[in-house]
Design a protein around this motif. Structure first.
Motif, PDB file in Angstrom:
ATOM      1  N   TRP A 118       0.674  -1.211  -0.093  1.00  5.14           N
ATOM      2  CA  TRP A 118      -0.004   0.093  -0.023  1.00  5.14           C
ATOM      3  C   TRP A 118       0.901   1.254   0.143  1.00  5.14           C
ATOM      4  CZ3 TRP A 118      -4.724  -0.289  -1.772  1.00  5.14           C
ATOM      5  CH2 TRP A 118      -5.290  -1.408  -1.677  1.00  5.14           C
ATOM      6  N   ARG A 119       2.137   1.192   0.627  1.00  8.56           N
ATOM      7  CA  ARG A 119       2.914   2.413   0.564  1.00  8.56           C
ATOM      8  C   ARG A 119       3.247   2.708  -0.854  1.00  8.56           C
ATOM      9  NH1 ARG A 119       8.416   3.444   1.172  1.00  8.56           N
ATOM     10  NH2 ARG A 119       8.974   5.514   2.065  1.00  8.56           N
ATOM     11  N   LEU A 120       3.652   1.473  -1.697  1.00  3.21           N
ATOM     12  CA  LEU A 120       4.028   1.706  -3.059  1.00  3.21           C
ATOM     13  C   LEU A 120       2.864   2.332  -3.652  1.00  3.21           C
ATOM     14  CD1 LEU A 120       6.182   1.415  -5.400  1.00  3.21           C
ATOM     15  CD2 LEU A 120       5.475  -1.075  -5.540  1.00  3.21           C
ATOM     16  N   PHE A 121       1.754   1.612  -3.523  1.00  3.55           N
ATOM     17  CA  PHE A 121       0.518   2.112  -4.247  1.00  3.55           C
ATOM     18  C   PHE A 121       0.213   3.580  -4.345  1.00  3.55           C
ATOM     19  CE2 PHE A 121      -4.116   3.001  -3.909  1.00  3.55           C
ATOM     20  CZ  PHE A 121      -4.529   2.280  -5.016  1.00  3.55           C
ATOM     21  N   ARG A 122       0.317   4.149  -2.965  1.00  2.00           N
ATOM     22  CA  ARG A 122       0.006   5.425  -2.823  1.00  2.00           C
ATOM     23  C   ARG A 122       1.045   6.499  -3.659  1.00  2.00           C
ATOM     24  NH1 ARG A 122      -1.030   3.525   2.633  1.00  2.00           N
ATOM     25  NH2 ARG A 122       1.185   4.112   3.074  1.00  2.00           N
ATOM     26  N   ARG A 123       2.194   5.989  -3.644  1.00  3.70           N
ATOM     27  CA  ARG A 123       3.261   6.830  -4.551  1.00  3.70           C
ATOM     28  C   ARG A 123       2.984   6.766  -5.885  1.00  3.70           C
ATOM     29  NH1 ARG A 123       8.976   6.091  -1.849  1.00  3.70           N
ATOM     30  NH2 ARG A 123       9.355   7.768  -3.405  1.00  3.70           N
ATOM     31  N   LEU A 124       2.214   5.482  -6.245  1.00  2.00           N
ATOM     32  CA  LEU A 124       2.336   5.550  -7.779  1.00  2.00           C
ATOM     33  C   LEU A 124       1.082   5.833  -8.511  1.00  2.00           C
ATOM     34  CD1 LEU A 124       3.352   1.516  -8.635  1.00  2.00           C
ATOM     35  CD2 LEU A 124       4.218   3.771  -9.599  1.00  2.00           C
ATOM     36  N   VAL A 125       0.068   5.820  -7.729  1.00  2.00           N
ATOM     37  CA  VAL A 125      -1.418   6.219  -8.334  1.00  2.00           C
ATOM     38  C   VAL A 125      -1.620   7.492  -8.770  1.00  2.00           C
ATOM     39  CG1 VAL A 125      -2.554   6.406  -6.172  1.00  2.00           C
ATOM     40  CG2 VAL A 125      -3.872   5.355  -8.185  1.00  2.00           C
ATOM     41  N   ILE A 126      -1.257   8.594  -7.992  1.00  2.00           N
ATOM     42  CA  ILE A 126      -1.480   9.937  -8.453  1.00  2.00           C
ATOM     43  C   ILE A 126      -0.758  10.503  -9.637  1.00  2.00           C
ATOM     44  CG2 ILE A 126      -1.665  12.296  -7.804  1.00  2.00           C
ATOM     45  CD1 ILE A 126      -3.992  10.769  -6.673  1.00  2.00           C
ATOM     46  N   PRO A 127       0.704  10.225  -9.525  1.00  2.32           N
ATOM     47  CA  PRO A 127       1.426  10.423 -10.797  1.00  2.32           C
ATOM     48  C   PRO A 127       0.989   9.732 -11.987  1.00  2.32           C
ATOM     49  CG  PRO A 127       3.026   9.966  -8.896  1.00  2.32           C
ATOM     50  CD  PRO A 127       1.401   9.852  -8.603  1.00  2.32           C
ATOM     51  N   GLY A 128       0.518   8.439 -11.747  1.00  2.00           N
ATOM     52  CA  GLY A 128      -0.013   7.735 -12.790  1.00  2.00           C
ATOM     53  C   GLY A 128      -1.057   8.387 -13.508  1.00  2.00           C
TER      54      GLY A 128
ATOM     55  N   GLY B 238      -0.780   1.068 -24.220  1.00  2.00           N
ATOM     56  CA  GLY B 238      -0.417   0.079 -23.454  1.00  2.00           C
ATOM     57  C   GLY B 238       1.189   0.342 -22.977  1.00  2.00           C
ATOM     58  N   GLY B 239       1.510   0.337 -21.856  1.00  2.13           N
ATOM     59  CA  GLY B 239       2.854   0.769 -21.269  1.00  2.13           C
ATOM     60  C   GLY B 239       2.985   0.567 -19.870  1.00  2.13           C
ATOM     61  N   TRP B 240       1.894   0.852 -19.052  1.00  3.67           N
ATOM     62  CA  TRP B 240       2.048   0.960 -17.452  1.00  3.67           C
ATOM     63  C   TRP B 240       2.561  -0.217 -16.978  1.00  3.67           C
ATOM     64  CZ3 TRP B 240       1.431   4.129 -13.843  1.00  3.67           C
ATOM     65  CH2 TRP B 240       1.324   3.867 -12.566  1.00  3.67           C
ATOM     66  N   GLY B 241       1.904  -1.402 -17.405  1.00  2.00           N
ATOM     67  CA  GLY B 241       2.954  -2.665 -16.845  1.00  2.00           C
ATOM     68  C   GLY B 241       4.303  -2.834 -17.048  1.00  2.00           C
ATOM     69  N   PRO B 242       4.416  -3.044 -18.533  1.00  2.00           N
ATOM     70  CA  PRO B 242       5.869  -3.012 -18.867  1.00  2.00           C
ATOM     71  C   PRO B 242       6.791  -1.940 -18.224  1.00  2.00           C
ATOM     72  CG  PRO B 242       4.509  -3.466 -20.915  1.00  2.00           C
ATOM     73  CD  PRO B 242       3.494  -2.664 -19.625  1.00  2.00           C
ATOM     74  N   VAL B 243       6.193  -0.782 -18.252  1.00  2.00           N
ATOM     75  CA  VAL B 243       7.328   0.436 -17.916  1.00  2.00           C
ATOM     76  C   VAL B 243       7.451   0.268 -16.452  1.00  2.00           C
ATOM     77  CG1 VAL B 243       7.520   2.859 -17.558  1.00  2.00           C
ATOM     78  CG2 VAL B 243       7.070   1.983 -19.804  1.00  2.00           C
TER      79      VAL B 243
ATOM     80  N   THR C  46       4.474  -8.546  -4.756  1.00  2.00           N
ATOM     81  CA  THR C  46       3.680  -7.487  -4.476  1.00  2.00           C
ATOM     82  C   THR C  46       3.810  -6.161  -5.714  1.00  2.00           C
ATOM     83  OG1 THR C  46       5.978  -6.680  -3.026  1.00  2.00           O
ATOM     84  CG2 THR C  46       4.180  -7.828  -1.981  1.00  2.00           C
ATOM     85  N   THR C  47       5.083  -6.144  -6.238  1.00  2.00           N
ATOM     86  CA  THR C  47       5.099  -5.256  -7.275  1.00  2.00           C
ATOM     87  C   THR C  47       3.941  -5.522  -8.300  1.00  2.00           C
ATOM     88  OG1 THR C  47       7.617  -5.250  -6.956  1.00  2.00           O
ATOM     89  CG2 THR C  47       6.668  -4.573  -8.924  1.00  2.00           C
ATOM     90  N   ILE C  48       3.818  -6.891  -8.936  1.00  2.00           N
ATOM     91  CA  ILE C  48       2.958  -7.110  -9.649  1.00  2.00           C
ATOM     92  C   ILE C  48       1.608  -6.850  -9.340  1.00  2.00           C
ATOM     93  CG2 ILE C  48       1.806  -9.106 -10.795  1.00  2.00           C
ATOM     94  CD1 ILE C  48       4.630 -10.385 -11.041  1.00  2.00           C
TER      95      ILE C  48
ATOM     96  N   THR D   2      -3.166  -3.154  -9.447  1.00  2.00           N
ATOM     97  CA  THR D   2      -4.342  -2.586  -8.518  1.00  2.00           C
ATOM     98  C   THR D   2      -4.355  -1.135  -8.766  1.00  2.00           C
ATOM     99  OG1 THR D   2      -4.021  -4.267  -6.703  1.00  2.00           O
ATOM    100  CG2 THR D   2      -5.104  -2.057  -5.913  1.00  2.00           C
ATOM    101  N   SER D   3      -3.287  -0.432  -8.804  1.00  2.00           N
ATOM    102  CA  SER D   3      -2.971   1.198  -9.138  1.00  2.00           C
ATOM    103  C   SER D   3      -3.746   1.365 -10.582  1.00  2.00           C
ATOM    104  CB  SER D   3      -1.783   1.577  -9.012  1.00  2.00           C
ATOM    105  OG  SER D   3      -0.757   0.975  -9.531  1.00  2.00           O
ATOM    106  N   GLU D   4      -3.704   0.340 -11.431  1.00  2.00           N
ATOM    107  CA  GLU D   4      -3.862   0.499 -13.047  1.00  2.00           C
ATOM    108  C   GLU D   4      -5.399   0.900 -12.957  1.00  2.00           C
ATOM    109  OE1 GLU D   4      -3.105  -1.473 -17.116  1.00  2.00           O
ATOM    110  OE2 GLU D   4      -3.077  -2.838 -15.291  1.00  2.00           O
ATOM    111  N   PHE D   5      -6.215   0.300 -11.906  1.00  2.00           N
ATOM    112  CA  PHE D   5      -7.843   0.740 -12.231  1.00  2.00           C
ATOM    113  C   PHE D   5      -7.822   2.387 -12.215  1.00  2.00           C
ATOM    114  CE2 PHE D   5     -11.238   2.350  -9.467  1.00  2.00           C
ATOM    115  CZ  PHE D   5     -12.168   2.043 -10.642  1.00  2.00           C
TER     116      PHE D   5
END
Length: 260
Positions: free
Chosen positions: A83-93, A160-165, A179-181, A186-189
């Protein structure tokens, strides 16, 4: 509105079935390895059906809004999310995704794609080397927010590119594969919901076709299975599978771009 009595449902199902199967296979791969749903489906829609890139990307992201929700819930249930990684990824994404969708709706966003794919091919080869080399002590990744911004932009602009990058770069930095996958899925939603809203605002409802429905059905059926695979497959094998898939798909994209 067509008269339902005159509709040949067998013919409709036959035309949709290939897209159900493709959506199912793509989501199995995406849920288990954190990438490839957008790449597989976007390539199909552009190359085989001749859809304009913006419409194809909008179609795939409309589907992914639902499949990533189902996949994200499955990963949460199986405790695959950091969840810590999730919070840091989702807004910039989300910010990157909105920018990428806007750019693709107004100009050709495929110009930089061969260079991005060449870079991802190298990332895939490095992950294969890491898997072959054996266990490496997990490390907390440091470059996260810029990665989310770039991954979101390329995902929308390139179809397409969120997952690969994002997945590949986090793994290269030493993050744990499971946990990375789960976190990237999850953040991709939130990313796909943002991209879809931007496409609808700029393109209207062109993305919602019978093919889109088929991909959606297949993806929803497969979503829970990918999370189980990600949880049960050993980390080293997951790393090798991600590296192999990334190398093959990226190298093919480079070849296809240079051949045209």
């Amino acid at each position: 509105m067509p008269d339902l009595a005159t509709v040949d449902f067998a013919a409709v199902f036959a035309s949709v079935l290939p897209f159900i199967l493709i959506g199912f296979a793509a989501q199995i791969v995406d849920g288990a390895l954190g990438m490839a749903f957008g790449v597989i489906n976007n390539t199909l829609l552009v190359v085989l059906l001749g859809m304009p890139p913006a419409v194809a990307s909008a179609s795939v992201h409309a589907v992914e809004t639902f499949t990533t929700a189902a996949s994200g819930v499955s990963h949460i249930v199986h405790r695959n999310v950091d969840w810590r990684l999730f919070r840091r990824l989702v807004i910039p994404g989300m910010i990157g995704g909105a920018l990428g969708a806007y750019v693709l709706s107004h100009i050709d966003g495929a110009v930089a794609r061969p260079f991005v794919m060449a870079y991802l091919s190298l990332m895939g080869l490095y992950l294969l080397y890491r898997a072959y080399r054996g266990p490496v002590a997990p490390k907390q990744p440091k470059v996260i927010e810029p990665l989310g911004l770039i991954g979101g932009f390329l995902d929308a602009a390139g179809g397409g590119g969120w997952g690969p990058v994002v997945t590949s770069n986090l793994l290269v930095q030493g993050a744990a594969p499971r946990t990375t996958i789960g976190t990237v899925n999850t953040s991709e939603f939130f990313l796909t919901a943002t991209i879809s809203a931007t496409f609808i605002a700029t393109l209207g409802l062109k993305a919602f076709t019978l093919q889109t429905l088929g991909i959606l059905i297949g993806g929803l059926i497969a979503a829970p299975i990918g999370a189980v695979i990600a949880k049960r497959v050993p980390a080293r094998r997951l790393m090798g599978m991600v590296g192999g898939l990334l190398t093959v798909t990226s190298a093919y994209s480079v070849w296809a771009a240079l051949a045209n």
